[in-house]
Design a protein around this motif. Sequence first.
Motif, PDB file in Angstrom:
ATOM      1  N   ALA A 152       0.841  -1.200   0.000  1.00 26.49           N
ATOM      2  CA  ALA A 152       0.000   0.000   0.000  1.00 26.49           C
ATOM      3  C   ALA A 152       0.877   1.253   0.000  1.00 26.49           C
ATOM      4  O   ALA A 152       0.603   2.211  -0.731  1.00 26.49           O
ATOM      5  N   GLU A 153       1.938   1.229   0.778  1.00 28.61           N
ATOM      6  CA  GLU A 153       2.854   2.366   0.833  1.00 28.61           C
ATOM      7  C   GLU A 153       3.508   2.606  -0.528  1.00 28.61           C
ATOM      8  O   GLU A 153       3.598   3.752  -0.993  1.00 28.61           O
ATOM      9  N   MET A 154       3.955   1.545  -1.165  1.00 26.62           N
ATOM     10  CA  MET A 154       4.607   1.669  -2.474  1.00 26.62           C
ATOM     11  C   MET A 154       3.651   2.222  -3.528  1.00 26.62           C
ATOM     12  O   MET A 154       4.061   2.975  -4.408  1.00 26.62           O
ATOM     13  N   LEU A 155       2.382   1.846  -3.435  1.00 20.68           N
ATOM     14  CA  LEU A 155       1.384   2.291  -4.401  1.00 20.68           C
ATOM     15  C   LEU A 155       0.777   3.651  -4.051  1.00 20.68           C
ATOM     16  O   LEU A 155       0.054   4.235  -4.845  1.00 20.68           O
ATOM     17  N   GLY A 156       1.044   4.109  -2.833  1.00 21.05           N
ATOM     18  CA  GLY A 156       0.453   5.358  -2.386  1.00 21.05           C
ATOM     19  C   GLY A 156      -1.039   5.237  -2.161  1.00 21.05           C
ATOM     20  O   GLY A 156      -1.796   6.154  -2.470  1.00 21.05           O
ATOM     21  N   THR A 157      -1.448   4.097  -1.658  1.00 23.68           N
ATOM     22  CA  THR A 157      -2.868   3.833  -1.434  1.00 23.68           C
ATOM     23  C   THR A 157      -3.072   3.260  -0.036  1.00 23.68           C
ATOM     24  O   THR A 157      -2.166   3.315   0.790  1.00 23.68           O
ATOM     25  N   THR A 158      -4.223   2.712   0.207  1.00 25.58           N
ATOM     26  CA  THR A 158      -4.527   2.141   1.518  1.00 25.58           C
ATOM     27  C   THR A 158      -4.640   0.623   1.433  1.00 25.58           C
ATOM     28  O   THR A 158      -4.892   0.081   0.352  1.00 25.58           O
ATOM     29  N   PRO A 159      -4.478  -0.061   2.560  1.00 24.64           N
ATOM     30  CA  PRO A 159      -4.724  -1.509   2.564  1.00 24.64           C
ATOM     31  C   PRO A 159      -6.155  -1.833   2.118  1.00 24.64           C
ATOM     32  O   PRO A 159      -6.395  -2.861   1.483  1.00 24.64           O
ATOM     33  N   GLY A 160      -7.092  -0.940   2.402  1.00 24.58           N
ATOM     34  CA  GLY A 160      -8.471  -1.149   1.970  1.00 24.58           C
ATOM     35  C   GLY A 160      -8.603  -1.241   0.459  1.00 24.58           C
ATOM     36  O   GLY A 160      -9.406  -2.023  -0.061  1.00 24.58           O
ATOM     37  N   PHE A 161      -7.813  -0.445  -0.265  1.00 25.28           N
ATOM     38  CA  PHE A 161      -7.825  -0.513  -1.725  1.00 25.28           C
ATOM     39  C   PHE A 161      -7.335  -1.882  -2.176  1.00 25.28           C
ATOM     40  O   PHE A 161      -7.936  -2.497  -3.069  1.00 25.28           O
ATOM     41  N   LEU A 162      -6.268  -2.378  -1.562  1.00 26.68           N
ATOM     42  CA  LEU A 162      -5.747  -3.700  -1.924  1.00 26.68           C
ATOM     43  C   LEU A 162      -6.766  -4.790  -1.623  1.00 26.68           C
ATOM     44  O   LEU A 162      -6.930  -5.730  -2.397  1.00 26.68           O
ATOM     45  N   ARG A 163      -7.459  -4.661  -0.492  1.00 27.09           N
ATOM     46  CA  ARG A 163      -8.516  -5.632  -0.176  1.00 27.09           C
ATOM     47  C   ARG A 163      -9.632  -5.567  -1.220  1.00 27.09           C
ATOM     48  O   ARG A 163     -10.154  -6.587  -1.657  1.00 27.09           O
ATOM     49  N   ALA A 164      -9.999  -4.349  -1.630  1.00 31.73           N
ATOM     50  CA  ALA A 164     -11.088  -4.171  -2.600  1.00 31.73           C
ATOM     51  C   ALA A 164     -10.752  -4.807  -3.947  1.00 31.73           C
ATOM     52  O   ALA A 164     -11.599  -5.483  -4.541  1.00 31.73           O
ATOM     53  N   ILE A 165      -9.518  -4.620  -4.428  1.00 32.67           N
ATOM     54  CA  ILE A 165      -9.174  -5.226  -5.716  1.00 32.67           C
ATOM     55  C   ILE A 165      -8.994  -6.741  -5.579  1.00 32.67           C
ATOM     56  O   ILE A 165      -9.172  -7.466  -6.548  1.00 32.67           O
ATOM     57  N   LEU A 221       1.730  -5.935  -7.890  1.00 33.75           N
ATOM     58  CA  LEU A 221       1.785  -4.501  -7.620  1.00 33.75           C
ATOM     59  C   LEU A 221       1.659  -3.677  -8.900  1.00 33.75           C
ATOM     60  O   LEU A 221       1.037  -2.613  -8.895  1.00 33.75           O
ATOM     61  N   ARG A 222       2.212  -4.167  -9.998  1.00 33.32           N
ATOM     62  CA  ARG A 222       2.049  -3.459 -11.272  1.00 33.32           C
ATOM     63  C   ARG A 222       0.580  -3.457 -11.701  1.00 33.32           C
ATOM     64  O   ARG A 222       0.061  -2.440 -12.175  1.00 33.32           O
ATOM     65  N   ILE A 223      -0.100  -4.573 -11.511  1.00 28.73           N
ATOM     66  CA  ILE A 223      -1.523  -4.659 -11.839  1.00 28.73           C
ATOM     67  C   ILE A 223      -2.321  -3.716 -10.939  1.00 28.73           C
ATOM     68  O   ILE A 223      -3.198  -2.978 -11.402  1.00 28.73           O
ATOM     69  N   ALA A 224      -2.008  -3.734  -9.652  1.00 29.14           N
ATOM     70  CA  ALA A 224      -2.698  -2.863  -8.698  1.00 29.14           C
ATOM     71  C   ALA A 224      -2.457  -1.395  -9.038  1.00 29.14           C
ATOM     72  O   ALA A 224      -3.366  -0.564  -8.923  1.00 29.14           O
ATOM     73  N   ALA A 225      -1.251  -1.065  -9.479  1.00 30.80           N
ATOM     74  CA  ALA A 225      -0.933   0.319  -9.843  1.00 30.80           C
ATOM     75  C   ALA A 225      -1.766   0.763 -11.037  1.00 30.80           C
ATOM     76  O   ALA A 225      -2.251   1.899 -11.079  1.00 30.80           O
ATOM     77  N   ARG A 226      -1.973  -0.121 -11.998  1.00 36.85           N
ATOM     78  CA  ARG A 226      -2.809   0.219 -13.163  1.00 36.85           C
ATOM     79  C   ARG A 226      -4.249   0.459 -12.712  1.00 36.85           C
ATOM     80  O   ARG A 226      -4.895   1.418 -13.148  1.00 36.85           O
ATOM     81  N   ALA A 227      -4.758  -0.393 -11.829  1.00 35.07           N
ATOM     82  CA  ALA A 227      -6.116  -0.210 -11.314  1.00 35.07           C
ATOM     83  C   ALA A 227      -6.217   1.113 -10.564  1.00 35.07           C
ATOM     84  O   ALA A 227      -7.201   1.846 -10.711  1.00 35.07           O
ATOM     85  N   ARG A 228      -5.200   1.427  -9.807  1.00 34.39           N
ATOM     86  CA  ARG A 228      -5.223   2.687  -9.060  1.00 34.39           C
ATOM     87  C   ARG A 228      -5.256   3.889  -9.993  1.00 34.39           C
ATOM     88  O   ARG A 228      -5.952   4.872  -9.734  1.00 34.39           O
ATOM     89  N   GLU A 229      -4.515   3.837 -11.102  1.00 32.64           N
ATOM     90  CA  GLU A 229      -4.553   4.922 -12.090  1.00 32.64           C
ATOM     91  C   GLU A 229      -5.986   5.169 -12.556  1.00 32.64           C
ATOM     92  O   GLU A 229      -6.428   6.316 -12.655  1.00 32.64           O
TER      93      GLU A 229
END
Length: 120
Positions: free
Chosen positions: A25-38, A61-69
Amino acid sequence: MTADSPLSDRLDDDDYPAYTMGRAAEMLGTTPGFLRAIGEARLITPLRSEGGHRRYSRYQLRIAARARELVDRGTPVEAACRIVILEDQLEEAQRINAEYRRMAKQESDGSASGSGSDSA
């Protein structure tokens, strides 16, 4: 760690689950909740440590980063996950298609150079 899998091999492995949820979550600049959601949307499925903690790979993490974008641009999480899945499927289909084209070209080049050799 065994002699068969040195640490350097694991560090180079995109699929090795090296990152905790907090670190990811820190590396992506997001929250653990976002990771749980995806994860709930089945975009990524983190591996679990022996203690049951989620662990993420660099590939995930690359996939999660694309989703975050996409989410940052206003796309709902579920839709962003579906878009990323479809993008991944399209990329794979294009790769397979290119391989089939390459094989077909090799076959046609081979049959073209051998034509006329069987006639008597």
